[in-house]
Design an enzyme around this catalytic site. Sequence first.
Site, short mmCIF file in Angstrom:
data_model
loop_
_atom_site.label_atom_id
_atom_site.label_comp_id
_atom_site.label_asym_id
_atom_site.label_seq_id
_atom_site.Cartn_x
_atom_site.Cartn_y
_atom_site.Cartn_z
CD GLU A 194 -2.62 -1.04 2.68
OE1 GLU A 194 -3.45 -0.12 2.84
OE2 GLU A 194 -2.35 -1.88 3.55
NE ARG B 31 3.53 -8.52 11.23
CZ ARG B 31 2.78 -7.43 11.07
NH1 ARG B 31 1.47 -7.52 11.16
NH2 ARG B 31 3.34 -6.28 10.81
CE LYS C 279 3.39 0.45 4.78
NZ LYS C 279 2.77 0.58 3.45
#
Length: 797
Positions: free
Chosen positions: A278, A498, A508
């Site tokens: 993103e 992850r 983020k």
Amino acid sequence: MVVKDENSDKTLELFVKIGLDERTARNTIANNKVTANLTAVIHEAALTEGCDRTIGNLLYTVATKYPANALVHRPDLLEYVVSSKIKTPAQLEAAFLFLSNIASEDFKRSEFEEACGVGVEVSVEEIAHTVNEIFEENKAVIIERRYRTNVGELLGSVRKRHPWADPKIAKQLVDVKMFELLGERTAADDEKPSKKKEKKEKPAKVEKKAVVDDIPAQPSEEELNPFSIFPAPEDNVKVHTEVFFSNGSVLRCCNTREMLDKHLKLTGGRVFTRFPPEPNGYLHIGHAKAMFVDFGLAKERGGCCYLRYDDTNPEAEKKEYINHIEEIVKWMGWEPFKITYTSDYFQDLYELAVELIRRGHAYVDHQTPEEIKEYREKKMNSPWRERPIAESLKLFDDMKRGLIEEGKATLRMKQDMQSDNFNMYDLIAYRIKFTPHPHAGDKWCIYPSYDYAHCIVDSLENITHSLCTLEFETRRASYYWLLHALDLYQPYVWEYSRLNVTNTVMSKRKLNYIVTNKYVDGWDDPRLMTLAGLRRRGVTSTAINAFVRGIGITRSDCSMIRLDRLEYHIREELNKTAPRVLVVLHPLKVVITNLESGSVMDLDAKKWPDAQADDTSAFYKVPFSNVVYIERSDFRMKDSKDYYGLALGKSVLLRYAFPIKCTDVILADDNETVLEIRAEYDPSKKSKPKGVLHWVAEPSPGADPLKVEVRLFDKLFNSENSQNPAELDNWLADLNPDSKVVVPAAYAVPSLRDAAVGDTFQFERLGYFTVDKDSTAEKLVFNRTVTLKDTYGKGGK
């Protein structure tokens, strides 16, 4: 609250009964997902009254690593574990691979048992015979290395020849053989080789390496080809995922033969992946792992990887982020097959949304976000769920034309509000936002959600392997439900753990918060685990890629990687590429009284520890005069046996120069602060002091050495692997106030004057440093990349 405590106590008791130590059990309970899985596994295995530790450890592995696409066969596997037909970790890993490949297809016991070595007994005699063979083959190297021999490589060789052998017996036999061959371990075996010794032995190291390569060593799981777990594109007709509906029906997700043949014709049978960030912030080290998985699989299979911007939220996206992502992907060494945007497909996505409504699988809803949340929690249908298809089509067109206010309507997928999976609770497909899009402009005022767009664009781009992190695992159901509802090609979906690193935040949202509120100096602050921050700190992309490759592509969702492990790879890289120089951070003046004032000697200093005398490029010149500067911490008024620095009446060697002896100390008026040291040097170099100091001299009479600014960076957060700072209630309070220390006036050798931004050096005895972008013609600024100390290589793994 009391009930919760009682439940926790019961769970703790259950876990201890299967052989987990209390600490491990408590840590497990802190992870809700693992707790639920392990509890279910214990009940499935009918071992609520306990079992021996060996079986308990296997149960724990089943709970944490079992392939989610083959849950129907878990009871069968547990039957083998409980009966000790599967009794080693190697057998269990083989079982996972077998079951992952068959998914929900029929379980054929004979094939399973052959794949997992069930019934294969390797005798102690067979293992001993193999150990003897391996030692005989590598006898010369083992004798030369003694107890520095990599025992893991020897055990790997045993495992390669006997994959189902008991690893404990193999280890015992290898240890016995080591003792037979080498005798008692000596103090010399535990000593770290001195630099002098390394220097002498280095020319022979290449030959030694060639011998070591002859050892038929079994690499660790991390070093094996991490991409071998993924199926070939032509196999994507097997049932990969099952979606269970509350009415009892099951959707078995797979492509038809015709659909897959059409896909293979378009792709030529090649692997197609995508890296889909993103553009709402800078990429961090977690994205480095994602790049390694996505680009790495495509490269390993000779396929293609898209760089696809997941740009469905115009409010959070900026052109700055888009430009940064493209640049950092290239810096990391990856070449996209094509750069695309989800917004490139807005028209296709809109038309497919219309088709979804026509098929009765979507509706326009007028609930507020709060109402949607409440209804989902209660598993209640929206009041508008059953509105006529024609009415939803008309309202969706009104949404598209800007005739409905923002927040007054959404398009929702009609999924399964009674499902056990909350990602099937009629997810939002479209929402209204009167915000221009950084890539698509002002053409649209409705934007698709991630849950709607992601799988469709994967299909439109003919992605063969849709790879993502484990938090998306529960979204598999909606991913395949939507593609099935629209009769679209279905990629193979696989989730991996992850990357969680200690002493930092990876969210983020949190990164954006500390950047925006100036807790750090921008997205590329060297203390951050953003890739821009790591690059500015002097970390190479090679080191980052070595780090993520070493971690592997596992499905363990509770692993926390120590920062030491990354630093190990950074040092490994910089030790080969960063030339040595002399810099003094906190200068203390030393006047050499028996060297004529104004005289300057140019001495040779080594850029590399193994520099050969005939290689002039491996040396640089350093001036030596009667005024030199040492580190203030390298002088004490009182000497001691364990101190190798300078003291009154004591001698030290100035590296690459001469021995000096302290003859006098000039103190300030407080009679404590040392202002200056007087010393005499030994031009003959006959004295051999133990201590060796780095130093910098005046390049000419009365002229200060080159003055530079040095920034010492440390961990951004105090928390290590006991708890992720991102999970703390007051996570900002965990910020390390000493994470950045600025030394404004360090002294450096003249050769550093021409250093350029990005150049990296080893400041002898201090660490690795790189030239920062804040440097000017008047003053260089250096960032500390990493210290010289390595804890990972000494058991910090």
